[in-house]
Design a protein around this motif. Structure first.
Motif, PDB file in Angstrom:
ATOM      1  N   GLY A   1       0.796  -1.222   0.000  1.00  0.00           N
ATOM      2  CA  GLY A   1       0.000   0.000   0.000  1.00  0.00           C
ATOM      3  C   GLY A   1       0.829   1.272   0.000  1.00  0.00           C
ATOM      4  O   GLY A   1       0.396   2.303   0.517  1.00  0.00           O
ATOM      5  N   HIS A   2       1.992   1.257  -0.642  1.00  0.00           N
ATOM      6  CA  HIS A   2       2.897   2.412  -0.617  1.00  0.00           C
ATOM      7  C   HIS A   2       2.544   3.491  -1.649  1.00  0.00           C
ATOM      8  O   HIS A   2       3.304   4.443  -1.817  1.00  0.00           O
ATOM      9  N   GLN A   3       1.427   3.330  -2.357  1.00  0.00           N
ATOM     10  CA  GLN A   3       0.951   4.287  -3.370  1.00  0.00           C
ATOM     11  C   GLN A   3       2.074   4.757  -4.293  1.00  0.00           C
ATOM     12  O   GLN A   3       2.727   3.938  -4.923  1.00  0.00           O
ATOM     13  N   HIS A   4       2.326   6.050  -4.400  1.00  0.00           N
ATOM     14  CA  HIS A   4       3.351   6.564  -5.311  1.00  0.00           C
ATOM     15  C   HIS A   4       4.770   6.412  -4.745  1.00  0.00           C
ATOM     16  O   HIS A   4       5.733   6.773  -5.418  1.00  0.00           O
ATOM     17  N   LEU A   5       4.906   5.901  -3.532  1.00  0.00           N
ATOM     18  CA  LEU A   5       6.192   5.896  -2.845  1.00  0.00           C
ATOM     19  C   LEU A   5       6.766   4.497  -2.653  1.00  0.00           C
ATOM     20  O   LEU A   5       7.660   4.309  -1.830  1.00  0.00           O
ATOM     21  N   GLY A   6       6.283   3.518  -3.405  1.00  0.00           N
ATOM     22  CA  GLY A   6       6.797   2.163  -3.233  1.00  0.00           C
ATOM     23  C   GLY A   6       8.278   2.051  -3.515  1.00  0.00           C
ATOM     24  O   GLY A   6       9.032   1.451  -2.739  1.00  0.00           O
ATOM     25  N   LEU A   7       8.715   2.605  -4.626  1.00  0.00           N
ATOM     26  CA  LEU A   7      10.136   2.584  -4.947  1.00  0.00           C
ATOM     27  C   LEU A   7      10.928   3.365  -3.912  1.00  0.00           C
ATOM     28  O   LEU A   7      11.946   2.903  -3.392  1.00  0.00           O
ATOM     29  N   THR A   8      10.455   4.553  -3.563  1.00  0.00           N
ATOM     30  CA  THR A   8      11.157   5.415  -2.624  1.00  0.00           C
ATOM     31  C   THR A   8      11.349   4.743  -1.270  1.00  0.00           C
ATOM     32  O   THR A   8      12.436   4.806  -0.676  1.00  0.00           O
ATOM     33  N   LEU A   9      10.307   4.085  -0.779  1.00  0.00           N
ATOM     34  CA  LEU A   9      10.317   3.587   0.598  1.00  0.00           C
ATOM     35  C   LEU A   9      10.687   2.112   0.724  1.00  0.00           C
ATOM     36  O   LEU A   9      10.699   1.579   1.839  1.00  0.00           O
ATOM     37  N   ALA A  10      11.019   1.445  -0.372  1.00  0.00           N
ATOM     38  CA  ALA A  10      11.279   0.005  -0.294  1.00  0.00           C
ATOM     39  C   ALA A  10      12.401  -0.359   0.680  1.00  0.00           C
ATOM     40  O   ALA A  10      12.211  -1.226   1.547  1.00  0.00           O
ATOM     41  N   PRO A  11      13.603   0.245   0.588  1.00  0.00           N
ATOM     42  CA  PRO A  11      14.668  -0.192   1.498  1.00  0.00           C
ATOM     43  C   PRO A  11      14.405   0.135   2.967  1.00  0.00           C
ATOM     44  O   PRO A  11      14.759  -0.656   3.842  1.00  0.00           O
ATOM     45  N   ILE A  12      13.784   1.289   3.259  1.00  0.00           N
ATOM     46  CA  ILE A  12      13.495   1.586   4.668  1.00  0.00           C
ATOM     47  C   ILE A  12      12.380   0.686   5.169  1.00  0.00           C
ATOM     48  O   ILE A  12      12.392   0.242   6.321  1.00  0.00           O
ATOM     49  N   THR A  13      11.433   0.346   4.312  1.00  0.00           N
ATOM     50  CA  THR A  13      10.404  -0.620   4.699  1.00  0.00           C
ATOM     51  C   THR A  13      11.038  -1.973   5.006  1.00  0.00           C
ATOM     52  O   THR A  13      10.649  -2.658   5.962  1.00  0.00           O
ATOM     53  N   ALA A  14      12.034  -2.355   4.210  1.00  0.00           N
ATOM     54  CA  ALA A  14      12.732  -3.629   4.450  1.00  0.00           C
ATOM     55  C   ALA A  14      13.376  -3.641   5.831  1.00  0.00           C
ATOM     56  O   ALA A  14      13.338  -4.669   6.535  1.00  0.00           O
ATOM     57  N   ARG A  15      13.960  -2.532   6.226  1.00  0.00           N
ATOM     58  CA  ARG A  15      14.571  -2.467   7.563  1.00  0.00           C
ATOM     59  C   ARG A  15      13.514  -2.608   8.655  1.00  0.00           C
ATOM     60  O   ARG A  15      13.731  -3.319   9.657  1.00  0.00           O
ATOM     61  N   LEU A  16      12.390  -1.924   8.483  1.00  0.00           N
ATOM     62  CA  LEU A  16      11.335  -1.994   9.484  1.00  0.00           C
ATOM     63  C   LEU A  16      10.775  -3.410   9.586  1.00  0.00           C
ATOM     64  O   LEU A  16      10.547  -3.924  10.691  1.00  0.00           O
TER      65      LEU A  16
END
Length: 409
Positions: free
Chosen positions: A368-383
């Motif tokens: 559900g990262h909308q327009h920010l999936g690419l942007t937030l992928a690595p920080i999401t991976a850490r979380l």
């Protein structure tokens, strides 16, 4: 220690798989996107750290009439999909209230502040440090009134760690030379960036994942519930992580989670990059809601927010509109064009869903990262790595928990 099954091999799933392998976990990734057609590999390639303000806002709602596709804009509500976008829109209006908008901005800012360092670390980890370009991006206008209003708007906006700068005369000349129409104004962002090539990024992530001992199962996954545990039939794993983008809704609702997500469809055209400057950062043509990105061997024009259904046929008028923009601006993009349409996974408050299920003991999710999936992928991976392994995440994931939607308690 048992295996973790990640459902979804997009940029969030692969990034999380690598992070979990680095943390000593055994990981199997289940993904049926053999050709790399998912939204992760067709987006604008923009690392959009400036997009702190959620799109669920009163200002967006006020601007809807002027943004409609029928009037030349990029926003479309297909009548055939009214059953999808009407309830979504009602929830979006509720999420756009000032208090919720401020909350959304605050929690997105916390993620976006860490997005670029997380990307540079991941690119180095997979042996492709030049995959992340940090030259910012441009926003340009061809009309004087639009330039004045656009500059004022961006200078007043909350852009997080990104900063707005005037362009130099040399930069303005370079931007003007790209097209046949004179540019009335332009700004340049610092702090943002892009992925050098999405096709090569996918290859590098998959190669690193397999080299570390990860396994990829190339088929569509389903889930079934047994008491307080979730199973993926045919896959041996003791923990399940859903990172399936727009397909996450069906997966999660099959095991009794409410996910009011919509397929927010975007379109792009690509052409050979021979005539486009190799070092030019992404350019947003704001009056046309279009972003043009140079990749290694191609140049891409992308646009549109079409609130629809996953399985609906693509609308060829969107590609034709993009091709018309390119021709009218006189941009050095020459056919034949490759056409693509993909679905952004978007929740009504324009915040991602990141957390651990309250209904199943072994189920986690990140989508559900909308327009920010690419942007937030690595920080999401850490979380997610922190959540799955029991470590304390660097940023609280409580605001992203699905319990914010009724019926997930």
């Amino acid at each position: 220690m048992g295996r973790i099954a990640i459902i979804g091999g997009g940029v969030v799933g692969l990034s999380t798989g690598i992070a979990l392998l680095d943390a000593g976990q055994a990981v199997v990734l289940v993904d049926d996107d053999a050709d790399g057609q998912a939204a992760s590999w067709g987006n604008a390639g923009h690392i959009a750290v400036e997009q702190v303000a959620p799109l669920a806002s009163l200002s967006l709602l006020r601007s809807v009439p002027g943004r409609l596709f029928a009037w030349g804009g990029a926003l479309d509500f297909p009548l055939s999909a009214i059953g999808a976008w009407l309830p979504f829109g009602l929830r979006l209006m509720a999420a756009a209230r000032p208090a919720q908008f401020r909350h959304g901005s605050d929690v997105l800012r916390g993620l976006l502040e860490q997005a670029m360092p997380a990307w540079t670390d991941l690119a180095t980890r997979i042996g492709a440090p030049d995959m992340v370009r940090q030259e910012g991006h441009y926003v340009v206008w061809h009309g004087a009134d639009a330039a004045a209003a656009g500059r004022k708007g961006w200078e007043a906006a909350d852009t997080g760690i990104a900063r707005v700068h005037d362009v130099s005369q040399a930069e303005l000349a370079g931007l003007s030379q790209l097209g046949a129409q004179p540019i009335a104004g332009a700004i340049r962002f610092s702090g943002s960036g892009q992925i050098a090539d999405l096709v090569l990024l996918r290859q590098a992530l998959r190669t690193a994942f397999l080299a570390q001992g990860g396994e990829i199962v190339g088929r569509r996954a389903t889930m079934r519930r047994s008491g307080r545990r979730i199973e993926v039939p045919g896959v041996e794993a003791d923990r399940i992580l859903v990172c399936a983008g727009v397909h996450s809704r069906a997966l999660m609702e099959a095991v009794e989670h409410k996910v009011p997500m919509i397929a927010e469809r975007g379109y792009h055209i690509r052409a050979d990059a021979a005539d486009w400057p190799a070092e030019m950062p992404p350019i947003v043509y704001e009056e046309r809601s279009m972003i043009v990105t140079r990749y290694r061997n191609s140049v891409q024009a992308a646009s549109f927010v079409e609130l629809g259904r996953i399985d609906a046929q693509a609308d060829p008028r969107k590609w034709e509109r993009l091709e018309g923009h390119v021709a009218e601006l006189g941009l050095p993009m020459r056919g034949p064009f490759t056409r693509w349409m993909g679905c952004r996974p978007t929740l009504p408050d324009y915040l991602p869903a990141i957390g651990r299920s309250q209904k199943a003991d072994n189920l986690f999710y990140a989508f559900g990262h909308q327009h920010l999936g690419l942007t937030l992928a690595p920080i999401t991976a850490r979380l997610m790595t922190g959540l799955v392994t029991g470590a304390e995440p660097a940023v609280s994931v409580a605001p992203f928990d699905l319990t914010r939607y009724a019926g997930n308690g």
